[in-house]
Write a protein that holds these residues in place. Sequence first.
Motif, short mmCIF file in Angstrom:
data_model
loop_
_atom_site.label_atom_id
_atom_site.label_comp_id
_atom_site.label_asym_id
_atom_site.label_seq_id
_atom_site.Cartn_x
_atom_site.Cartn_y
_atom_site.Cartn_z
N PRO A 1 0.39 -36.12 -28.67
CA PRO A 1 1.82 -36.45 -28.58
C PRO A 1 2.63 -35.79 -29.69
N ASP A 2 3.95 -35.74 -29.45
CA ASP A 2 4.90 -35.18 -30.41
C ASP A 2 4.61 -33.71 -30.71
N GLN B 1 5.14 -29.80 -31.46
CA GLN B 1 6.14 -29.03 -32.20
C GLN B 1 6.04 -27.58 -31.73
N ASP C 1 6.97 -36.25 -22.34
CA ASP C 1 7.55 -36.66 -23.62
C ASP C 1 7.74 -35.41 -24.48
N GLU C 2 8.87 -34.72 -24.30
CA GLU C 2 9.22 -33.52 -25.07
C GLU C 2 8.15 -32.42 -24.94
N TYR D 1 4.91 -33.04 -23.83
CA TYR D 1 3.58 -33.64 -23.74
C TYR D 1 3.51 -34.36 -22.41
#
Length: 353
Positions: free
Chosen positions: A37-38, A40, A179-180, A182
């Motif tokens: 997750p998250d 970059q 989620d961005e 993911y």
Amino acid sequence: MNARLWIPMLLLTTGQALSQGFAGLGTDAEGFAVPAPDPQFAFPADHGPHPSYRIEWWYLTATLTGADGRDYGIQWTLFRSALRPEEAEGWDAAQLWMGHAGVTTEDAHFYAERLGRGGVGQAGVTPDPFEAWIDDWAMISTAPTGADALSALELTARGADFSYDLDLRATGPLVFHGDEGYSVKSADGQASYYYSQPFYEVSGRLTLPDGPTEVTGSAWLDREWSSQPLSADQNGWDWFSLQFADGARLMGFGLRSATRPTYTSATWIGPDGSATAYPDGALRLTPLRTESVSGRDVPVEWRMELAARDIDVETVALNPQSWMGTSFPYWEGPIRFSGSHEGRGYLEMTGNE
């Protein structure tokens, strides 16, 4: 590269049993990197390959209209698959490459496949300047300095009965799914990194056995990589991209399981590129009609419902016989939809028996 040499190596990348998820994509990812997750993202680097992950693709589809007034669809895909997470040079390189190209008309479907090995120059991707290629097929950035590398592309491919040379210009931003970026693929938590450029305007030339025609239309590019994107019991997927009259877009997929309900995910994309993700269960996909395609019963008409956006449409294939008889066969072709909304799009179905 000879397919008889390449395919056994591909099987090694997917473990000992292809029953573990479609094409082995549910096998254990030991030794490879896995999405977290998250994310970059960093561009242009992330437009290029990620060799520590096992599977990756650059996947473009386009709905086109010819100067002759006919509808067409085209596909251009480059897949990367890793034998192992360690890198090497030359013929010892761990990366295998597979290219698929297709053209669909109302009454014909053409496709071709290319197979290659990394490390010897036959196939690959460079992020800066961006170029993806296998043999003489290529996706090359023509973006001006300072612009995103995928904002303008030249796309070429050819097979025994077709060729195309297309220019693509993006009119909107990159879009990140889930989620961005993911993107979860199962209740067990398998995931990929997944983003798209869904806003291309297309122009160029398409050549078929009855001659060349100038074409215009819209295209959608998917970028995705992972090491174990499916659960072991997931045996295929149905993926849709829809283009609406007001400039909005919708991506939705259902991942089928042998033992559990289909896992769904969707992204609503506004005309300005703003993205809203919808979790498992929000999107409903219902097959309405099957047709015998290459000896398989394949659902070629669907109902798609996304209540959160008041979407209730039925899709119809431009050509129900849009079968890609490649090393891992699947259905891929343009669709039209009507109901609460109207427009065009693309449909991919894998694992159909």
